[in-house]
Write an enzyme that holds these catalytic residues in place. Structure first.
Site, mmCIF file in Angstrom:
data_model
loop_
_atom_site.group_PDB
_atom_site.id
_atom_site.type_symbol
_atom_site.label_atom_id
_atom_site.label_comp_id
_atom_site.label_asym_id
_atom_site.label_seq_id
_atom_site.Cartn_x
_atom_site.Cartn_y
_atom_site.Cartn_z
ATOM 1 N N CYS A 159 35.256 32.864 41.709
ATOM 2 C CA CYS A 159 36.359 32.960 42.663
ATOM 3 C C CYS A 159 35.838 32.993 44.092
ATOM 4 O O CYS A 159 36.204 32.163 44.921
ATOM 5 C CB CYS A 159 37.190 34.206 42.376
ATOM 6 S SG CYS A 159 38.591 34.420 43.509
ATOM 7 N N GLU A 213 39.320 30.686 35.755
ATOM 8 C CA GLU A 213 39.759 30.126 37.035
ATOM 9 C C GLU A 213 40.533 28.824 36.798
ATOM 10 O O GLU A 213 41.570 28.581 37.412
ATOM 11 C CB GLU A 213 38.556 29.851 37.941
ATOM 12 C CG GLU A 213 38.078 31.032 38.748
ATOM 13 C CD GLU A 213 39.003 31.368 39.913
ATOM 14 O OE1 GLU A 213 40.045 30.715 40.080
ATOM 15 O OE2 GLU A 213 38.675 32.305 40.652
#
Length: 220
Positions: free
Chosen positions: A135, A209
């Site tokens: 991230c 993700e």
């Protein structure tokens, strides 16, 4: 080679699926349906709450004051700077904080945030930072790539400000700090066997993700 680059290389197609996802392509050419982006924005707000908890866990897991202070600064930045910026950004799409706080967590949000927290609780500070890396560092990589790509739509692209935010100097500093800190944490901790475990953590977080992007598309 930096630890992050080794992890990214070992992740192979998992990383490419993440940074080259159709959601990202839609940000670049402005074709992403607004309902998809709105759902992403709401879930990203909820994600940030748990992200702050994960960084607070990094304070607890740290074994020296330097790392404790660094993690505490990130917690402060998320709670008192980044979340305010997110609220201000969402206001441009007509989304207020009350709406975001009342929204139920999507399954993808729960899966990702709980995985990061569980990884940090079960492992050490390096495990936790590796779980956070896709991230923190990935968004910077995506933003920089889209900003540098001549094919990225500028005029009339409603998502250009998002791209510029993650391609900007301020976020680049955050990304570089995370890259360097991974290497610092790896000193004295990294072995061949440990790298295999870290690769599994990194790849799983990267897949989560990708699922977060897909969550937005599925909501459109």
């Amino acid at each position: 080679m930096k630890l992050f680059n080794r992890l990214k290389e070992a992740a192979g197609t998992d990383w490419q699926d993440y940074v080259g996802h159709r959601f990202v392509a839609g940000l670049a050419d402005g074709s992403l349906p607004e309902p998809a982006f709105r759902h992403y924005l709401v879930q990203d707000y909820l994600f940030l709450i748990h992200f702050a908890r994960a960084w607070a866990l990094a304070v607890y897991k740290a074994d020296n004051l330097v790392d404790m202070r660094a993690a505490s600064e990130v917690v402060n930045g998320i709670l008192n700077v980044e979340m305010k910026l997110h609220i201000d950004y969402c206001a441009g799409f007509g989304i207020g904080p009350a709406e975001m706080e009342a929204a139920p967590e999507d399954v993808a949000t729960m899966a990702y945030t709980r995985y990061v927290l569980e990884t940090g609780l079960a492992g050490d500070v390096l495990d936790l930072h590796v779980a956070l890396a896709p991230c923190v560092i990935g968004y910077g990589e995506i933003g920089a790539r889209l900003a540098a790509d001549a094919a990225t739509k500028r005029d009339g692209n409603p998502y250009l400000s998002w791209i510029e935010m993650y391609a900007g100097d301020e976020y680049a500093d955050v990304m570089q700090g995370a890259l360097s800190h991974l290497d610092v944490l790896a000193e004295g901790r990294l072995t061949d066997a440990r790298f295999e475990r870290l690769t599994r953590i990194f790849s799983q977080a990267t897949r989560l993700e990708t699922a977060f992007w897909q969550m937005g598309l599925d909501a459109a």
